[in-house]
Write an enzyme that holds these catalytic residues in place. Structure first.
Site, PDB file in Angstrom:
ATOM      1  N   ASP A  81      15.424  45.605  38.546  1.00 25.24           N
ATOM      2  CA  ASP A  81      16.526  44.836  37.977  1.00 25.24           C
ATOM      3  C   ASP A  81      16.079  43.917  36.849  1.00 25.24           C
ATOM      4  O   ASP A  81      16.841  43.567  35.969  1.00 25.24           O
ATOM      5  CB  ASP A  81      17.192  43.967  39.063  1.00 25.24           C
ATOM      6  N   GLU A  82      14.830  43.510  36.940  1.00 25.92           N
ATOM      7  CA  GLU A  82      14.327  42.586  35.932  1.00 25.92           C
ATOM      8  C   GLU A  82      14.040  43.307  34.624  1.00 25.92           C
ATOM      9  O   GLU A  82      13.682  44.476  34.612  1.00 25.92           O
ATOM     10  CB  GLU A  82      13.037  41.927  36.433  1.00 25.92           C
TER      11      GLU A  82
END
Ligand SMILES: [Zn+2]
Ligand SMILES: [Zn+2]
Length: 105
Positions: A85-86
């Protein structure tokens, strides 16, 4: 580290990942689980932080000041860290001193 055999109380020596009694050949698991765990943790955190790039010569370079030696040119690459997600993190490697660091924003 000296361990004693639980069966005959003689000295046990580490051999091939186990402790082996010199007298009765009794074997015990070598080691300390905690130590192994700590080592694994260390490797994991290292992996997340800065990856050692082998073929740096193929990487693009940019003008950025090395925090280690002040050189103004470094290789850079993008790397996915931790969870997907980062956003990708940009890493730099100084052309002069090979110091590697990550970009913080
Ligand atoms: Zn023994
Ligand atoms: Zn440098």
């Amino acid at each position: 580290m000296v361990e004693f055999c639980p069966k005959c109380n003689n000295i046990m020596l580490p051999k091939g990942g186990v402790l082996k009694c010199v007298v009765c050949k009794h074997e015990e698991e070598l080691g300390d689980a905690n130590q192994e765990y700590a080592l694994k943790e260390k490797i994991e955190s290292k992996k997340q932080d800065v990856t050692v790039i082998e073929n740096v010569d193929t990487l693009p370079t940019t003008r950025i000041e090395c925090p280690n030696c002040g050189n103004m040119e470094a290789f850079w690459w993008l790397q996915q860290t931790r969870c997907a997600d980062e956003p990708e993190t940009r890493f730099y490697k100084c052309k002069k001193c090979s110091h590697t660091w990550r970009e913080y924003d």
